[in-house]
Motif scaffolding. Structure first.
Motif, PDB file in Angstrom:
ATOM      1  N   GLU A 151       0.801  -1.152  -0.117  1.00  0.00           N
ATOM      2  CA  GLU A 151      -0.010  -0.015  -0.066  1.00  0.00           C
ATOM      3  C   GLU A 151       0.757   1.204  -0.040  1.00  0.00           C
ATOM      4  O   GLU A 151       0.677   2.175  -0.718  1.00  0.00           O
ATOM      5  CB  GLU A 151      -0.942  -0.155   1.167  1.00  0.00           C
ATOM      6  N   PHE A 152       1.802   1.245   0.970  1.00  0.00           N
ATOM      7  CA  PHE A 152       2.762   2.520   0.898  1.00  0.00           C
ATOM      8  C   PHE A 152       3.412   2.607  -0.305  1.00  0.00           C
ATOM      9  O   PHE A 152       3.646   3.653  -0.870  1.00  0.00           O
ATOM     10  CB  PHE A 152       3.807   2.220   1.965  1.00  0.00           C
ATOM     11  N   ALA A 153       4.057   1.578  -0.941  1.00  0.00           N
ATOM     12  CA  ALA A 153       4.838   1.590  -2.294  1.00  0.00           C
ATOM     13  C   ALA A 153       3.672   2.087  -3.239  1.00  0.00           C
ATOM     14  O   ALA A 153       4.227   2.810  -4.221  1.00  0.00           O
ATOM     15  CB  ALA A 153       5.308   0.346  -2.844  1.00  0.00           C
ATOM     16  N   THR A 154       2.515   1.584  -3.123  1.00  0.00           N
ATOM     17  CA  THR A 154       1.368   2.461  -4.366  1.00  0.00           C
ATOM     18  C   THR A 154       1.308   3.457  -4.032  1.00  0.00           C
ATOM     19  O   THR A 154       1.303   4.665  -5.108  1.00  0.00           O
ATOM     20  CB  THR A 154       0.283   1.500  -4.096  1.00  0.00           C
ATOM     21  N   LEU A 155       1.033   4.184  -2.886  1.00  0.00           N
ATOM     22  CA  LEU A 155       1.038   5.694  -2.700  1.00  0.00           C
ATOM     23  C   LEU A 155       2.219   6.427  -3.115  1.00  0.00           C
ATOM     24  O   LEU A 155       1.946   7.299  -3.548  1.00  0.00           O
ATOM     25  CB  LEU A 155       0.834   5.840  -1.220  1.00  0.00           C
ATOM     26  N   GLU A 156       3.239   6.076  -2.882  1.00  0.00           N
ATOM     27  CA  GLU A 156       4.595   6.688  -3.457  1.00  0.00           C
ATOM     28  C   GLU A 156       4.439   6.741  -4.898  1.00  0.00           C
ATOM     29  O   GLU A 156       4.979   7.880  -5.514  1.00  0.00           O
ATOM     30  CB  GLU A 156       5.767   5.753  -2.954  1.00  0.00           C
ATOM     31  N   TRP A 157       3.899   5.501  -5.579  1.00  0.00           N
ATOM     32  CA  TRP A 157       4.067   5.599  -7.049  1.00  0.00           C
ATOM     33  C   TRP A 157       3.094   6.697  -7.470  1.00  0.00           C
ATOM     34  O   TRP A 157       3.289   7.492  -8.479  1.00  0.00           O
ATOM     35  CB  TRP A 157       3.767   4.237  -7.541  1.00  0.00           C
ATOM     36  N   VAL A 158       1.925   6.793  -6.857  1.00  0.00           N
ATOM     37  CA  VAL A 158       0.759   7.654  -7.177  1.00  0.00           C
ATOM     38  C   VAL A 158       1.187   9.070  -7.243  1.00  0.00           C
ATOM     39  O   VAL A 158       0.998   9.954  -7.904  1.00  0.00           O
ATOM     40  CB  VAL A 158      -0.570   7.289  -6.619  1.00  0.00           C
ATOM     41  N   ASP A 159       1.920   9.312  -6.063  1.00  0.00           N
ATOM     42  CA  ASP A 159       2.445  10.543  -5.602  1.00  0.00           C
ATOM     43  C   ASP A 159       3.417  11.107  -6.831  1.00  0.00           C
ATOM     44  O   ASP A 159       3.173  12.256  -7.188  1.00  0.00           O
ATOM     45  CB  ASP A 159       3.070  10.768  -4.323  1.00  0.00           C
ATOM     46  N   TRP A 160       4.387  10.335  -7.047  1.00  0.00           N
ATOM     47  CA  TRP A 160       5.433  10.413  -8.124  1.00  0.00           C
ATOM     48  C   TRP A 160       4.702  10.611  -9.518  1.00  0.00           C
ATOM     49  O   TRP A 160       4.984  11.639 -10.170  1.00  0.00           O
ATOM     50  CB  TRP A 160       6.131   9.419  -8.505  1.00  0.00           C
ATOM     51  N   LEU A 161       3.638   9.839  -9.873  1.00  0.00           N
ATOM     52  CA  LEU A 161       2.980  10.036 -11.262  1.00  0.00           C
ATOM     53  C   LEU A 161       1.965  11.480 -11.294  1.00  0.00           C
ATOM     54  O   LEU A 161       2.217  12.008 -12.288  1.00  0.00           O
ATOM     55  CB  LEU A 161       2.123   8.669 -11.406  1.00  0.00           C
ATOM     56  N   ASN A 162       1.711  11.633 -10.092  1.00  0.00           N
ATOM     57  CA  ASN A 162       0.810  12.956 -10.308  1.00  0.00           C
ATOM     58  C   ASN A 162       1.448  14.226 -10.166  1.00  0.00           C
ATOM     59  O   ASN A 162       1.232  15.288 -10.496  1.00  0.00           O
ATOM     60  CB  ASN A 162      -0.361  12.834  -9.453  1.00  0.00           C
ATOM     61  N   HIS A 163       2.573  14.150  -9.107  1.00  0.00           N
ATOM     62  CA  HIS A 163       3.243  15.502  -8.612  1.00  0.00           C
ATOM     63  C   HIS A 163       4.388  15.739  -9.085  1.00  0.00           C
ATOM     64  O   HIS A 163       5.061  16.710  -8.863  1.00  0.00           O
ATOM     65  CB  HIS A 163       2.988  15.538  -7.024  1.00  0.00           C
ATOM     66  N   ARG A 164       5.226  14.610  -9.439  1.00  0.00           N
ATOM     67  CA  ARG A 164       6.742  14.907  -9.618  1.00  0.00           C
ATOM     68  C   ARG A 164       7.081  14.546 -11.289  1.00  0.00           C
ATOM     69  O   ARG A 164       8.058  14.949 -11.706  1.00  0.00           O
ATOM     70  CB  ARG A 164       7.480  13.822  -8.952  1.00  0.00           C
ATOM     71  N   ARG A 165       6.263  13.523 -11.886  1.00  0.00           N
ATOM     72  CA  ARG A 165       6.527  13.373 -13.142  1.00  0.00           C
ATOM     73  C   ARG A 165       6.296  14.723 -14.094  1.00  0.00           C
ATOM     74  O   ARG A 165       5.357  15.246 -14.248  1.00  0.00           O
ATOM     75  CB  ARG A 165       5.645  12.254 -13.700  1.00  0.00           C
ATOM     76  N   LEU A 166       7.234  14.866 -14.971  1.00  0.00           N
ATOM     77  CA  LEU A 166       6.981  15.809 -15.764  1.00  0.00           C
ATOM     78  C   LEU A 166       6.572  15.220 -17.464  1.00  0.00           C
ATOM     79  O   LEU A 166       7.049  14.549 -17.806  1.00  0.00           O
ATOM     80  CB  LEU A 166       8.339  16.713 -16.236  1.00  0.00           C
ATOM     81  N   LEU A 167       5.419  15.915 -17.762  1.00  0.00           N
ATOM     82  CA  LEU A 167       4.943  15.387 -19.042  1.00  0.00           C
ATOM     83  C   LEU A 167       5.187  16.660 -20.277  1.00  0.00           C
ATOM     84  O   LEU A 167       4.802  17.521 -19.994  1.00  0.00           O
ATOM     85  CB  LEU A 167       3.567  15.057 -19.014  1.00  0.00           C
ATOM     86  N   GLU A 168       5.968  15.932 -21.150  1.00  0.00           N
ATOM     87  CA  GLU A 168       6.250  17.017 -22.338  1.00  0.00           C
ATOM     88  C   GLU A 168       5.030  17.312 -22.977  1.00  0.00           C
ATOM     89  O   GLU A 168       4.862  18.563 -23.363  1.00  0.00           O
ATOM     90  CB  GLU A 168       7.200  16.215 -23.267  1.00  0.00           C
ATOM     91  N   PRO A 169       4.006  16.651 -23.377  1.00  0.00           N
ATOM     92  CA  PRO A 169       2.995  17.262 -24.151  1.00  0.00           C
ATOM     93  C   PRO A 169       2.066  18.353 -23.508  1.00  0.00           C
ATOM     94  O   PRO A 169       1.400  19.252 -24.095  1.00  0.00           O
ATOM     95  CB  PRO A 169       1.970  15.963 -24.159  1.00  0.00           C
ATOM     96  N   ILE A 170       2.082  18.414 -21.996  1.00  0.00           N
ATOM     97  CA  ILE A 170       1.582  19.517 -21.327  1.00  0.00           C
ATOM     98  C   ILE A 170       2.410  20.666 -20.826  1.00  0.00           C
ATOM     99  O   ILE A 170       2.176  21.386 -20.018  1.00  0.00           O
ATOM    100  CB  ILE A 170       0.490  19.212 -20.369  1.00  0.00           C
ATOM    101  N   GLY A 171       3.597  20.682 -21.390  1.00  0.00           N
ATOM    102  CA  GLY A 171       4.840  21.825 -21.056  1.00  0.00           C
ATOM    103  C   GLY A 171       5.561  21.287 -20.049  1.00  0.00           C
ATOM    104  O   GLY A 171       6.278  22.360 -19.284  1.00  0.00           O
ATOM    105  N   ASN A 172       6.044  20.289 -19.771  1.00  0.00           N
ATOM    106  CA  ASN A 172       7.088  19.612 -18.833  1.00  0.00           C
ATOM    107  C   ASN A 172       6.644  20.033 -17.438  1.00  0.00           C
ATOM    108  O   ASN A 172       7.636  20.520 -16.896  1.00  0.00           O
ATOM    109  CB  ASN A 172       8.396  20.200 -19.276  1.00  0.00           C
ATOM    110  N   ILE A 173       5.334  20.081 -17.218  1.00  0.00           N
ATOM    111  CA  ILE A 173       4.951  20.391 -15.930  1.00  0.00           C
ATOM    112  C   ILE A 173       4.194  18.940 -15.523  1.00  0.00           C
ATOM    113  O   ILE A 173       3.738  18.126 -16.174  1.00  0.00           O
ATOM    114  CB  ILE A 173       3.840  21.400 -16.005  1.00  0.00           C
ATOM    115  N   PRO A 174       4.030  18.819 -13.990  1.00  0.00           N
ATOM    116  CA  PRO A 174       3.517  17.679 -13.350  1.00  0.00           C
ATOM    117  C   PRO A 174       1.825  17.621 -13.925  1.00  0.00           C
ATOM    118  O   PRO A 174       1.358  18.630 -14.150  1.00  0.00           O
ATOM    119  CB  PRO A 174       3.498  17.803 -12.039  1.00  0.00           C
TER     120      PRO A 174
END
Length: 62
Positions: free
Chosen positions: A5-28
């Motif tokens: 559960e903790f690992a899943t929460l860490e991954w979701v946090d990274w996915l939504n708040h730290r990962r930069l997406l190029e198509p939307i301007g390199n922002i999370p």
């Protein structure tokens, strides 16, 4: 089970708040969502200030 559960929460946090997406301007994604809803709020305010739905142009109202 707690570790998974903790690992899943860490991954979701990274996915939504730290990962930069190029198509939307390199922002999370979370930042893009905040900007989107801020734009909607500004549009509501603008519509409220101008209840007829008219816009001001150099030649007058449209």
């Amino acid at each position: 089970m707690e570790a998974v559960e903790f690992a899943t929460l860490e991954w979701v946090d990274w996915l939504n708040h730290r990962r930069l997406l190029e198509p939307i301007g390199n922002i999370p994604p979370a930042e893009a969502e905040q900007r989107y809803f801020a734009t909607l709020d500004q549009m509501k305010i603008a519509a409220w200030l101008n209840p007829n739905g008219l816009r001001q142009t150099p030649r007058g109202l449209l």
